[in-house]
Design an enzyme around this catalytic site. Structure first.
Site, PDB file in Angstrom:
ATOM      1  N   ASP A   1      -8.719  -3.917  -6.328  1.00 10.55           N
ATOM      2  CA  ASP A   1      -8.109  -3.462  -5.076  1.00 10.55           C
ATOM      3  C   ASP A   1      -9.164  -2.721  -4.255  1.00 10.55           C
ATOM      4  OD1 ASP A   1      -6.805  -2.023  -3.088  1.00 10.55           O
ATOM      5  OD2 ASP A   1      -5.086  -1.523  -4.345  1.00 10.55           O
TER       6      ASP A   1
ATOM      7  N   SER B   1       0.829  -1.206   0.000  1.00 11.08           N
ATOM      8  CA  SER B   1       0.000   0.000   0.000  1.00 11.08           C
ATOM      9  C   SER B   1       0.871   1.266   0.000  1.00 11.08           C
ATOM     10  CB  SER B   1      -0.948  -0.045   1.194  1.00 11.08           C
ATOM     11  OG  SER B   1      -1.965   0.896   1.040  1.00 11.08           O
TER      12      SER B   1
ATOM     13  N   HIS C   1      -6.539  -6.201  -0.757  1.00 10.01           N
ATOM     14  CA  HIS C   1      -5.605  -5.070  -0.872  1.00 10.01           C
ATOM     15  C   HIS C   1      -4.177  -5.621  -0.875  1.00 10.01           C
ATOM     16  CE1 HIS C   1      -4.313  -0.966  -0.845  1.00 10.01           C
ATOM     17  NE2 HIS C   1      -3.980  -0.922   0.429  1.00 10.01           N
TER      18      HIS C   1
END
Ligand SMILES: *[C@@H]1O[C@H](CO)[C@@H](O)[C@H](O)[C@H]1NC(C)=O
Ligand SMILES: *[C@@H]1O[C@H](CO)[C@@H](O)[C@H](O)[C@H]1NC(C)=O
Length: 434
Positions: A311, A215, A378
């Site tokens: 995502d 991320s 994610h």
């Protein structure tokens, strides 16, 4: 949009036990310590036990609580490397062993960004802005696991998890600090101080190294990848892995450039331009240079992209941010992709199309690998269940871990793009927040 999104979903039950410890009174302390000892022994036992178990008997409920202590940076005041609140940044380190003793995997924690004095001030009172709130012991799993069944290629490497506490992907600069705000913008300084410290404890003798991150940590990996290559020995093999770090410069469903204006604010607030590619900055608006589509163009070090086509962070914050869906029609779809109607799946597929068009530019580059699966998730490198287990997502029968290994060790070229349109891949580990 500015919500300090935490990516610590891989925290195990042992972590919650620690949070609980902090609020217990001293009279409960002995009991707590005792309970912890039991928990710790149990997790040690389950760890040892799982090592002797055959992979076919593996189940996703067995957490390898490989707990690793937090180390605060030495001389943080002296080097001026400080978290948003002025506390010392930190990392977790586990020594490598056997044939991995001179190899290093360094993984950068994620957790969104702050784009204003007020959102950064809120962050100061969380683990994403201050080491005072960080768990002092965290489990190492997925790419950081020491279990060869869970982490076949990197299990015996030196492993570091770098904690994220600057709010700007390790790219902020002190010149942008505002007098009286009580906030420190030291991301770039933290990056350099962490590298110096790791080099001093053995990284300077590395033979093989991998910089990874998920991320906002995946974005930090892209920003600092070539610098990481530079500070390591010339003869070492050095590569970078960005997990769920490929944020798109796409409009939201109402036609607003929500993400672009968000990045604009982050870049302005913390002075990120100084950490971004100079050629890019010379050509366009600095905030555009924070998007991976631009950063990757200039990266010279071999790079791997692990990215889900659906995502959920991007769906919630780029495609359908709060303001773009005033009637909340997307509410349940954003929580669980199985709740999306055909029209919404169409929108998600066209977002996937934009992602594929963007990465397609890098298809020709031999040193770039990719694993882009059609799953609603994610980060996928930090958890056993998504990194490598019998229940992990696969493309062409390969897990994320096997794909990264194939690329890192040049076993084969890896450009794995999954089937199109949800739910075409039955191996997905789709998140469900309902
Ligand atoms: C830095 O120095 C100040 C003043 O001596 C002190 O209050 C603070 O705790 C120090 N911070 C760190 C991270 O060491
Ligand atoms: C779109 O952006 C404009 C300008 O930033 C803002 O005023 C407006 O509220 C946004 N609209 C939606 C639906 O988010």
């Amino acid at each position: 949009m500015a919500s300090p999104y935490s990516s610590s979903s891989s925290s195990s039950s042992s972590c919650s036990a620690f949070r609980a410890l902090r609020i217990w009174s001293s009279k409960d302390y002995a009991i707590a310590a005792f309970v912890f000892l039991i928990l710790f022994s149990l997790s040690l036992l389950s760890h040892l036990d799982s090592r002797s178990r055959s992979p076919s008997r593996y189940d996703s409920h067995s957490h390898h609580s490989d707990l690793v202590p937090l180390t605060l940076l030495r001389n943080a005041n002296h080097t001026r490397a400080l978290c948003l609140d002025g506390s010392a940044p930190g990392y977790h380190f586990r020594t490598g062993f056997g044939s991995g003793s001179r190899n290093w995997v360094i993984h950068i924690e994620g957790g969104g960004w702050c784009n204003s004095i007020s959102s950064c001030t809120q962050r100061k009172f969380t683990h994403l802005g201050s080491s005072n709130y960080m768990d002092k012991l965290i489990p190492f799993s997925g790419i950081l696991s020491s279990d060869s069944a869970q982490n076949p290629d990197f299990f015996n490497w030196n492993k570091v998890k770098v904690r994220y506490c600057d709010g700007a992907s390790f790219a902020g600069h002190p010149e942008s600090e505002q007098r009286g705000s009580g906030l420190f913008f030291r991301g770039q300084v933290i990056w350099e101080a962490v590298m110096d410290e790791l080099l001093s404890i053995g990284l300077s003798k590395a033979k093989q190294a991998l910089l990874s991150g998920c991320s906002a940590g995946g974005l930090a990996t892209l920003i600092h990848c070539d610098n990481f290559r530079q500070v390591l020995p010339k003869e070492a093999t050095v590569k970078c892995l960005s997990d769920a770090g490929f944020f798109l410069d796409e409009k939201d469903i109402s036609g607003n450039s929500t993400m672009r204006s968000f990045y604009h604010d982050v870049v302005q607030l913390q002075g990120l331009a100084k950490s971004l590619n100079k050629d890019c900055i010379a050509k366009m608006e600095p905030s555009k240079c924070l998007f991976p589509s631009e950063i990757v163009k200039n990266i010279k070090t071999p790079l791997f992209l692990v990215h889900p086509a659906y995502d959920f962070w991007q769906i919630r914050n780029i495609l359908v941010p709060q303001g773009s869906d005033p009637h909340g029609q997307w509410q349940s779809c954003k929580l669980n992709i199985r709740n999306c109607n055909a029209n919404m799946i169409d929108k998600l597929d066209s977002y996937r199309g934009s992602l594929l068009r963007t990465v397609n530019e890098f298809q020709q580059r031999k040193e770039i690998g990719m694993f882009i699966n059609s799953c609603f998730i994610h980060c996928q490198t930090e958890m056993e269940v998504t990194w490598h287990s019998p229940h992990s997502p696969k493309i062409n029968d390969k897990t994320v871990a096997e794909s990264v290994g194939d690329w890192y060790f040049d076993r084969e070229a890896v450009k794995r793009i999954d089937c199109s349109s949800f739910p075409c891949n039955p191996t997905c580990h789709n998140m469900n927040y309902t």
